[in-house]
Design a protein around this motif. Structure first.
Motif, PDB file in Angstrom:
ATOM      1  N   ASP A  48       0.840  -1.187   0.000  1.00 33.05           N
ATOM      2  CA  ASP A  48       0.000   0.000   0.000  1.00 33.05           C
ATOM      3  C   ASP A  48       0.876   1.237   0.000  1.00 33.05           C
ATOM      4  O   ASP A  48       2.018   1.221   0.456  1.00 33.05           O
ATOM      5  CB  ASP A  48      -0.924   0.017   1.226  1.00 33.05           C
ATOM      6  CG  ASP A  48      -2.182  -0.813   1.012  1.00 33.05           C
ATOM      7  OD1 ASP A  48      -2.337  -1.447  -0.055  1.00 33.05           O
ATOM      8  OD2 ASP A  48      -3.029  -0.809   1.923  1.00 33.05           O
ATOM      9  N   TRP A  49       0.306   2.333  -0.512  1.00 35.84           N
ATOM     10  CA  TRP A  49       1.002   3.608  -0.568  1.00 35.84           C
ATOM     11  C   TRP A  49       0.294   4.617   0.316  1.00 35.84           C
ATOM     12  O   TRP A  49      -0.863   4.422   0.713  1.00 35.84           O
ATOM     13  CB  TRP A  49       1.030   4.133  -2.005  1.00 35.84           C
ATOM     14  CG  TRP A  49       1.800   3.283  -2.964  1.00 35.84           C
ATOM     15  CD1 TRP A  49       2.930   2.554  -2.704  1.00 35.84           C
ATOM     16  CD2 TRP A  49       1.502   3.073  -4.341  1.00 35.84           C
ATOM     17  NE1 TRP A  49       3.357   1.912  -3.849  1.00 35.84           N
ATOM     18  CE2 TRP A  49       2.491   2.215  -4.873  1.00 35.84           C
ATOM     19  CE3 TRP A  49       0.506   3.521  -5.195  1.00 35.84           C
ATOM     20  CZ2 TRP A  49       2.523   1.809  -6.204  1.00 35.84           C
ATOM     21  CZ3 TRP A  49       0.520   3.124  -6.514  1.00 35.84           C
ATOM     22  CH2 TRP A  49       1.519   2.274  -7.009  1.00 35.84           C
ATOM     23  N   VAL A  50       0.971   5.711   0.593  1.00 39.38           N
ATOM     24  CA  VAL A  50       0.397   6.831   1.351  1.00 39.38           C
ATOM     25  C   VAL A  50       0.782   8.126   0.663  1.00 39.38           C
ATOM     26  O   VAL A  50       1.776   8.193  -0.062  1.00 39.38           O
ATOM     27  CB  VAL A  50       0.901   6.873   2.811  1.00 39.38           C
ATOM     28  CG1 VAL A  50       0.389   5.676   3.604  1.00 39.38           C
ATOM     29  CG2 VAL A  50       2.423   6.960   2.883  1.00 39.38           C
ATOM     30  N   ASN A  51      -0.040   9.158   0.890  1.00 45.14           N
ATOM     31  CA  ASN A  51       0.374  10.508   0.537  1.00 45.14           C
ATOM     32  C   ASN A  51      -0.197  11.474   1.560  1.00 45.14           C
ATOM     33  O   ASN A  51      -1.115  11.126   2.316  1.00 45.14           O
ATOM     34  CB  ASN A  51       0.048  10.876  -0.915  1.00 45.14           C
ATOM     35  CG  ASN A  51      -1.412  10.891  -1.238  1.00 45.14           C
ATOM     36  OD1 ASN A  51      -2.244  11.321  -0.441  1.00 45.14           O
ATOM     37  ND2 ASN A  51      -1.755  10.446  -2.434  1.00 45.14           N
ATOM     38  N   VAL A  52       0.390  12.672   1.610  1.00 43.39           N
ATOM     39  CA  VAL A  52       0.060  13.622   2.671  1.00 43.39           C
ATOM     40  C   VAL A  52      -0.096  15.029   2.101  1.00 43.39           C
ATOM     41  O   VAL A  52       0.835  15.542   1.462  1.00 43.39           O
ATOM     42  CB  VAL A  52       1.171  13.675   3.750  1.00 43.39           C
ATOM     43  CG1 VAL A  52       0.778  14.610   4.884  1.00 43.39           C
ATOM     44  CG2 VAL A  52       1.498  12.293   4.271  1.00 43.39           C
ATOM     45  N   ALA A  80       4.749  11.542  -0.545  1.00 39.15           N
ATOM     46  CA  ALA A  80       4.159  10.220  -0.769  1.00 39.15           C
ATOM     47  C   ALA A  80       5.215   9.135  -0.594  1.00 39.15           C
ATOM     48  O   ALA A  80       6.412   9.414  -0.647  1.00 39.15           O
ATOM     49  CB  ALA A  80       3.558  10.141  -2.166  1.00 39.15           C
ATOM     50  N   GLY A  81       4.747   7.910  -0.416  1.00 39.74           N
ATOM     51  CA  GLY A  81       5.664   6.789  -0.306  1.00 39.74           C
ATOM     52  C   GLY A  81       4.934   5.493  -0.055  1.00 39.74           C
ATOM     53  O   GLY A  81       3.705   5.429  -0.099  1.00 39.74           O
ATOM     54  N   LEU A 111      -8.045  11.292   4.974  1.00 38.57           N
ATOM     55  CA  LEU A 111      -8.933  11.943   4.021  1.00 38.57           C
ATOM     56  C   LEU A 111      -9.687  10.942   3.167  1.00 38.57           C
ATOM     57  O   LEU A 111     -10.901  11.043   2.988  1.00 38.57           O
ATOM     58  CB  LEU A 111      -8.133  12.901   3.128  1.00 38.57           C
ATOM     59  CG  LEU A 111      -8.909  13.681   2.082  1.00 38.57           C
ATOM     60  CD1 LEU A 111      -9.902  14.628   2.747  1.00 38.57           C
ATOM     61  CD2 LEU A 111      -7.947  14.461   1.182  1.00 38.57           C
ATOM     62  N   MET A 112      -8.976   9.952   2.634  1.00 40.09           N
ATOM     63  CA  MET A 112      -9.598   8.984   1.738  1.00 40.09           C
ATOM     64  C   MET A 112      -8.628   7.851   1.445  1.00 40.09           C
ATOM     65  O   MET A 112      -7.425   7.988   1.658  1.00 40.09           O
ATOM     66  CB  MET A 112     -10.024   9.664   0.421  1.00 40.09           C
ATOM     67  CG  MET A 112      -8.853  10.253  -0.353  1.00 40.09           C
ATOM     68  SD  MET A 112      -9.261  11.502  -1.619  1.00 40.09           S
ATOM     69  CE  MET A 112     -10.244  10.599  -2.755  1.00 40.09           C
ATOM     70  N   THR A 113      -9.159   6.747   0.963  1.00 39.98           N
ATOM     71  CA  THR A 113      -8.337   5.642   0.468  1.00 39.98           C
ATOM     72  C   THR A 113      -8.795   5.376  -0.957  1.00 39.98           C
ATOM     73  O   THR A 113      -9.994   5.202  -1.209  1.00 39.98           O
ATOM     74  CB  THR A 113      -8.495   4.390   1.340  1.00 39.98           C
ATOM     75  OG1 THR A 113      -8.019   4.713   2.665  1.00 39.98           O
ATOM     76  CG2 THR A 113      -7.693   3.227   0.799  1.00 39.98           C
ATOM     77  N   GLN A 124      -3.650  -0.140  -2.467  1.00 41.20           N
ATOM     78  CA  GLN A 124      -4.437   1.070  -2.295  1.00 41.20           C
ATOM     79  C   GLN A 124      -3.514   2.188  -1.823  1.00 41.20           C
ATOM     80  O   GLN A 124      -2.409   1.941  -1.341  1.00 41.20           O
ATOM     81  CB  GLN A 124      -5.539   0.848  -1.263  1.00 41.20           C
ATOM     82  CG  GLN A 124      -6.531  -0.222  -1.694  1.00 41.20           C
ATOM     83  CD  GLN A 124      -7.696  -0.297  -0.747  1.00 41.20           C
ATOM     84  OE1 GLN A 124      -8.676   0.393  -0.927  1.00 41.20           O
ATOM     85  NE2 GLN A 124      -7.572  -1.126   0.277  1.00 41.20           N
ATOM     86  N   CYS A 125      -4.005   3.422  -1.947  1.00 44.63           N
ATOM     87  CA  CYS A 125      -3.262   4.589  -1.485  1.00 44.63           C
ATOM     88  C   CYS A 125      -4.085   5.294  -0.413  1.00 44.63           C
ATOM     89  O   CYS A 125      -5.234   5.676  -0.660  1.00 44.63           O
ATOM     90  CB  CYS A 125      -2.983   5.538  -2.656  1.00 44.63           C
ATOM     91  SG  CYS A 125      -2.023   6.988  -2.182  1.00 44.63           S
ATOM     92  N   HIS A 126      -3.502   5.431   0.768  1.00 44.99           N
ATOM     93  CA  HIS A 126      -4.161   6.067   1.913  1.00 44.99           C
ATOM     94  C   HIS A 126      -3.715   7.534   1.954  1.00 44.99           C
ATOM     95  O   HIS A 126      -2.516   7.815   2.037  1.00 44.99           O
ATOM     96  CB  HIS A 126      -3.773   5.354   3.203  1.00 44.99           C
ATOM     97  CG  HIS A 126      -4.024   3.878   3.142  1.00 44.99           C
ATOM     98  ND1 HIS A 126      -5.259   3.326   3.396  1.00 44.99           N
ATOM     99  CD2 HIS A 126      -3.201   2.844   2.812  1.00 44.99           C
ATOM    100  CE1 HIS A 126      -5.185   2.015   3.258  1.00 44.99           C
ATOM    101  NE2 HIS A 126      -3.945   1.705   2.897  1.00 44.99           N
ATOM    102  N   CYS A 127      -4.689   8.434   1.881  1.00 52.00           N
ATOM    103  CA  CYS A 127      -4.400   9.862   1.781  1.00 52.00           C
ATOM    104  C   CYS A 127      -4.724  10.555   3.103  1.00 52.00           C
ATOM    105  O   CYS A 127      -5.799  10.354   3.668  1.00 52.00           O
ATOM    106  CB  CYS A 127      -5.239  10.488   0.664  1.00 52.00           C
ATOM    107  SG  CYS A 127      -5.104   9.601  -0.910  1.00 52.00           S
TER     108      CYS A 127
END
Length: 185
Positions: A48-52, A80-81, A111-113, A124-127
């Motif tokens: 999974d990825w994340v961004n901020v 992100a990462g 905020l959202m996935t 998925q990307c977790h924001c």
């Protein structure tokens, strides 16, 4: 409302074509609910990825500029990462912000996935939004990262969005949502 289980495909066979740290590709032989078989369905596997969306104590957006070889393009992005094993998405997001920019603390909200591509990618990307972050150290970027950190106003980020100067869809979605929810147009 229909049951989604009646739409699921049956995997008859699966074969890994490549397994590398940043590229894992799998070929599945699948049977659709209507009986049709596809023996060449490709799936890319990623963590999974994340961004901020990070905002400083004085309300500036922390943006990064870096070169992206896929498009051979340098542009603005949010932090992100990848999620590392054993970390929650929030822990990963906080780590990435600290490593890439040297900023931390503040108030964090999910905020959202979102999915990078529901048809062929398994992650998925977790924001997240981080408000009131402050510098806690120098950045600790990896050897392969060449990131410059910028502090932009709402107007400057809005201009980037409106003039197609942010290309990454997984960053555009949370930024557009943030701007819409906060009536920043």
């Amino acid at each position: 409302m229909t049951d989604d289980k009646d739409k699921q495909w049956t995997v008859l066979e699966s074969e890994y074509l490549i397994r590398r740290p940043w590229l894992t590709a799998r070929r599945d032989w699948v049977r659709l609910p209507n009986g049709v078989e596809n023996n060449e369905y490709y799936v890319l596997e990623y963590p999974d990825w994340v961004n901020v969306i990070a905002l400083t104590e004085d309300g500036k957006f922390i943006m990064e500029r870096q070169y992206r070889h896929g498009l051979r393009w340098t542009g603005y992005e949010i932090c992100a990462g990848a999620c590392e094993e054993g970390e929650t998405p929030l822990e990963s997001a906080q780590r990435e912000l600290h490593e890439e920019t040297g900023f931390g603390g503040g108030e964090w909200t999910h905020l959202m996935t979102i999915s990078p591509n529901t048809s062929s990618v398994n992650n998925q990307c977790h924001c997240f939004v981080a408000r009131g972050v402050k510098r806690v150290s120098a950045p600790h970027q990896e050897a392969t990262e060449d990131i410059s950190v910028h502090f932009l106003t709402v107007d400057e980020v809005r201009s980037l969005l409106l003039h197609n100067e942010i290309k990454q869809a997984l960053m555009l979605a949370p930024l557009w949502r943030y701007f819409a929810e906060h009536h920043l147009w």
